[in-house]
Design a protein around this motif. Structure first.
Motif, short mmCIF file in Angstrom:
data_model
loop_
_atom_site.label_atom_id
_atom_site.label_comp_id
_atom_site.label_asym_id
_atom_site.label_seq_id
_atom_site.Cartn_x
_atom_site.Cartn_y
_atom_site.Cartn_z
N ALA A 1 0.86 -1.17 0.00
CA ALA A 1 0.00 0.00 0.00
C ALA A 1 0.91 1.23 0.00
O ALA A 1 1.70 1.42 0.92
CB ALA A 1 -0.91 0.00 1.23
N LYS B 1 -0.45 4.37 -0.77
CA LYS B 1 -1.37 5.51 -0.72
C LYS B 1 -0.82 6.58 0.22
O LYS B 1 0.09 6.30 1.02
CB LYS B 1 -2.74 5.03 -0.25
CG LYS B 1 -2.72 4.38 1.14
CD LYS B 1 -3.99 3.61 1.41
CE LYS B 1 -3.92 3.00 2.81
NZ LYS B 1 -5.07 2.12 3.08
N LEU C 1 -7.68 2.07 -4.95
CA LEU C 1 -8.58 1.45 -3.96
C LEU C 1 -9.97 2.07 -3.91
O LEU C 1 -10.92 1.40 -3.50
CB LEU C 1 -7.94 1.52 -2.57
CG LEU C 1 -6.76 0.57 -2.34
CD1 LEU C 1 -5.98 0.98 -1.09
CD2 LEU C 1 -7.23 -0.87 -2.21
N MET D 1 -13.73 -4.93 -4.73
CA MET D 1 -13.74 -5.03 -3.26
C MET D 1 -15.10 -5.51 -2.81
O MET D 1 -16.13 -4.96 -3.24
CB MET D 1 -13.45 -3.64 -2.66
CG MET D 1 -13.52 -3.54 -1.15
SD MET D 1 -12.23 -4.44 -0.24
CE MET D 1 -10.75 -3.48 -0.63
N ARG E 1 -17.17 -0.70 5.23
CA ARG E 1 -16.53 0.53 4.78
C ARG E 1 -16.75 0.55 3.28
O ARG E 1 -17.84 0.87 2.83
CB ARG E 1 -15.05 0.51 5.20
CG ARG E 1 -14.44 1.88 5.31
CD ARG E 1 -13.02 1.83 5.83
NE ARG E 1 -12.11 1.07 4.94
CZ ARG E 1 -10.79 1.09 5.06
NH1 ARG E 1 -10.21 1.79 6.03
NH2 ARG E 1 -10.03 0.41 4.25
N HIS F 1 -11.46 -6.60 3.15
CA HIS F 1 -10.58 -5.91 4.10
C HIS F 1 -11.03 -6.22 5.52
O HIS F 1 -12.23 -6.24 5.80
CB HIS F 1 -10.64 -4.39 3.82
CG HIS F 1 -9.56 -3.61 4.49
ND1 HIS F 1 -8.22 -3.89 4.35
CD2 HIS F 1 -9.63 -2.55 5.33
CE1 HIS F 1 -7.51 -3.02 5.05
NE2 HIS F 1 -8.34 -2.20 5.66
N ASN G 1 -4.11 -7.06 5.23
CA ASN G 1 -3.17 -5.93 5.36
C ASN G 1 -2.03 -6.40 6.27
O ASN G 1 -1.89 -7.60 6.52
CB ASN G 1 -3.91 -4.71 5.92
CG ASN G 1 -4.53 -4.97 7.29
OD1 ASN G 1 -4.53 -6.09 7.77
ND2 ASN G 1 -5.03 -3.92 7.92
N SER G 2 -1.23 -5.48 6.80
CA SER G 2 -0.07 -5.89 7.63
C SER G 2 -0.52 -6.76 8.80
O SER G 2 0.03 -7.84 9.04
CB SER G 2 0.67 -4.67 8.18
OG SER G 2 1.07 -3.81 7.15
N ARG H 1 -1.62 -7.26 1.17
CA ARG H 1 -1.55 -5.82 0.89
C ARG H 1 -1.02 -5.04 2.10
O ARG H 1 -1.72 -4.20 2.65
CB ARG H 1 -2.94 -5.27 0.56
CG ARG H 1 -3.72 -5.98 -0.53
CD ARG H 1 -5.04 -5.25 -0.80
NE ARG H 1 -5.84 -5.08 0.39
CZ ARG H 1 -6.84 -5.87 0.77
NH1 ARG H 1 -7.20 -6.89 0.02
NH2 ARG H 1 -7.50 -5.62 1.89
N PRO H 2 0.20 -5.29 2.54
CA PRO H 2 0.69 -4.56 3.71
C PRO H 2 1.00 -3.10 3.41
O PRO H 2 1.37 -2.76 2.28
CB PRO H 2 1.98 -5.31 4.07
CG PRO H 2 2.47 -5.84 2.77
CD PRO H 2 1.22 -6.21 1.99
N GLY H 3 0.82 -2.26 4.41
CA GLY H 3 1.23 -0.86 4.33
C GLY H 3 2.14 -0.56 5.52
O GLY H 3 3.36 -0.59 5.41
N ILE H 4 1.52 -0.33 6.67
CA ILE H 4 2.25 0.17 7.83
C ILE H 4 3.47 -0.69 8.20
O ILE H 4 4.51 -0.15 8.61
CB ILE H 4 1.29 0.32 9.05
CG1 ILE H 4 1.92 1.13 10.18
CG2 ILE H 4 0.81 -1.04 9.56
CD1 ILE H 4 1.93 2.60 9.97
N TYR I 1 -0.08 5.08 12.31
CA TYR I 1 -0.47 5.57 10.98
C TYR I 1 -0.53 7.11 10.97
O TYR I 1 -0.04 7.76 10.05
CB TYR I 1 -1.86 5.04 10.61
CG TYR I 1 -1.98 3.55 10.51
CD1 TYR I 1 -1.94 2.92 9.28
CD2 TYR I 1 -2.17 2.76 11.64
CE1 TYR I 1 -2.09 1.54 9.16
CE2 TYR I 1 -2.32 1.39 11.54
CZ TYR I 1 -2.27 0.78 10.30
OH TYR I 1 -2.41 -0.58 10.20
C1 LIG Z 1 -4.43 0.97 3.61
C2 LIG Z 1 -4.91 -0.36 3.20
C3 LIG Z 1 -4.08 -1.48 3.37
C4 LIG Z 1 -2.78 -1.43 4.13
O1 LIG Z 1 -3.08 -1.49 5.52
P1 LIG Z 1 -1.96 -1.52 6.66
O2 LIG Z 1 -2.77 -1.62 7.90
O3 LIG Z 1 -1.23 -0.23 6.57
O4 LIG Z 1 -1.10 -2.67 6.41
C5 LIG Z 1 -4.52 -2.68 2.84
N1 LIG Z 1 -5.72 -2.77 2.21
C6 LIG Z 1 -6.55 -1.72 2.07
C7 LIG Z 1 -7.85 -1.90 1.39
C8 LIG Z 1 -6.18 -0.48 2.57
O5 LIG Z 1 -7.02 0.55 2.46
#
Ligand SMILES: *Cc1c(COP(=O)(O)O)cnc(C)c1O
Length: 343
Positions: free
Chosen positions: A34, A36, A82, A122, A129, A151, A186-187, A202-205, A328
């Motif tokens: 991620a 974004k 997204l 999605m 959400r 998600h 996600n993470s 789909r990791p971000g943080i 975050y």
């Molecule tokens: C932001 C987001 C992520 C990443 O989430 P983290 O908690 O940062 O790992 C993954 N999937 C979706 C749909 C998101 O909006």
């Protein structure tokens, strides 16, 4: 204010290492990223390049504006948006190599009417959400779906029953809707275990050094570091106060350093109690209130003349605990006055 007096250091080696840890924890699933919100404030361009070099092929932004800002992606990399295609965005979406993650019945209908190109979708499995409801899956019949997403709402809490409920619901959805692959985690979802990985994570943080979830991927390394300079040093006598509201009073003769860092730079006012700045290895507490552009620290016993660069304690777990902000918010709130240094 001169941005050269504030520094945001981004460790791209640590970033790549975190991606490899999360990819390993994703098992056979592909591991995306991620990116974004400008890669959580750290700079989407350099982050995407570094992750692509590490082997990442799937990237996610929130909007078409973020996709456009990224420009051409590295060879073989795929970018998905997204928020899907909102009203008035179809021409932009069709002109972009990025793929929408369609998330409402109206978006699905508009995409179908406009093109036969593949898309992502999605589906909501409980977070309520974004995403199609499970009763709306008929609308997807015949659509060319690359990746089917959902998600998680409560992935940070291992034992939360919402996790297994969403997992069961998403398994049903993935079995019913033809797509090249499915993606849920996600993470924190990666930390729930391999059941949650499906075909793509789909990791971000976690990429950016955040520590989330019950069993976070081993060896997450900090990525973002901040440093500011001492603008002024002063000696404060017993009984004198420091800062707005005179909330801190010296109980002993105190040497105070005032740094050019404040809440406009994402150093939260709530750090006024609990924040810490390093003079070498010495941890110097923040004293008084953090103001917009300045913060005072007790540097008694340390040698920090005016002009010295000091490293701010921005360990995400500690800083989140000290400020009451999420990891975050801390990253995405860093503001625009830093010179970003990639290393
Ligand atoms: C932001 C987001 C992520 C990443 O989430 P983290 O908690 O940062 O790992 C993954 N999937 C979706 C749909 C998101 O909006």
């Amino acid at each position: 204010m001169d941005s050269a007096n504030l520094r945001l250091t981004i460790d791209l080696t640590a970033l790549a290492s975190n991606w490899r840890s999360l990819a390993a924890a994703s098992g056979p699933a592909a591991c995306g990223a991620a990116v974004k919100a400008d890669s959580y404030g750290l700079g989407a361009g350099p982050v995407v390049s570094a992750l692509a070099r590490a082997g990442c092929r799937d990237f996610f932004v929130a909007s078409w504006a973020e996709a456009a800002a990224l420009g051409a992606m590295p060879d073989g990399a795929r970018l998905a948006v997204l928020h899907g295609v909102q009203d008035g965005e179809m021409a932009t979406a069709l002109a972009s190599p990025a793929v929408p993650v369609l998330c409402t019945p109206a978006q699905v209908a508009a995409w179908r009417a406009a093109t036969t190109r593949p898309c992502d979708v999605m589906v909501d499995t409980g977070i309520n959400r974004l995403g199609l409801a499970r009763g709306e899956l008929d609308l997807l019949d015949g659509l060319a779906i690359d990746t089917l997403h959902s998600h998680l709402a409560c992935a940070e809490t291992l034992a939360d029953p919402m996790n297994t409920r969403q997992l069961a619901a998403f398994r049903e959805v993935a079995a019913a809707v033809p797509a090249r692959r499915a993606s849920l985690a996600n993470s924190a979802g990666i930390a729930l275990g391999s059941d949650y990985a499906f075909g793509l994570t789909r990791p971000g943080i976690g990429l950016y050094g955040g520590v989330v979830g019950a069993t976070p991927a081993a060896g997450v390394k900090p990525v973002a570091g901040i440093a500011a300079r001492v603008v002024q040093v002063r000696d404060v006598a017993v009984g004198d106060s420091v800062g707005y509201g005179a909330t801190w009073t010296a109980e002993r003769p105190t040497r105070v350093a005032v740094l050019n860092l404040g809440y406009a730079d994402g150093y939260p006012r709530s750090m006024s109690a609990g924040g810490c700045i390093f003079a070498g290895d010495l941890a110097c507490p923040v004293i008084g209130r953090v103001s917009m552009d300045l913060v005072a620290v007790d540097v008694t016993g340390a040698d920090v003349p005016e002009g010295t660069w000091l490293r701010i304690d921005f360990d995400l777990v500690r800083a989140a605990a000290a400020s009451g902000r999420s990891q975050y918010e801390l990253l995405t709130g860093l503001g625009h006055r830093y010179a970003r240094v990639y290393q």
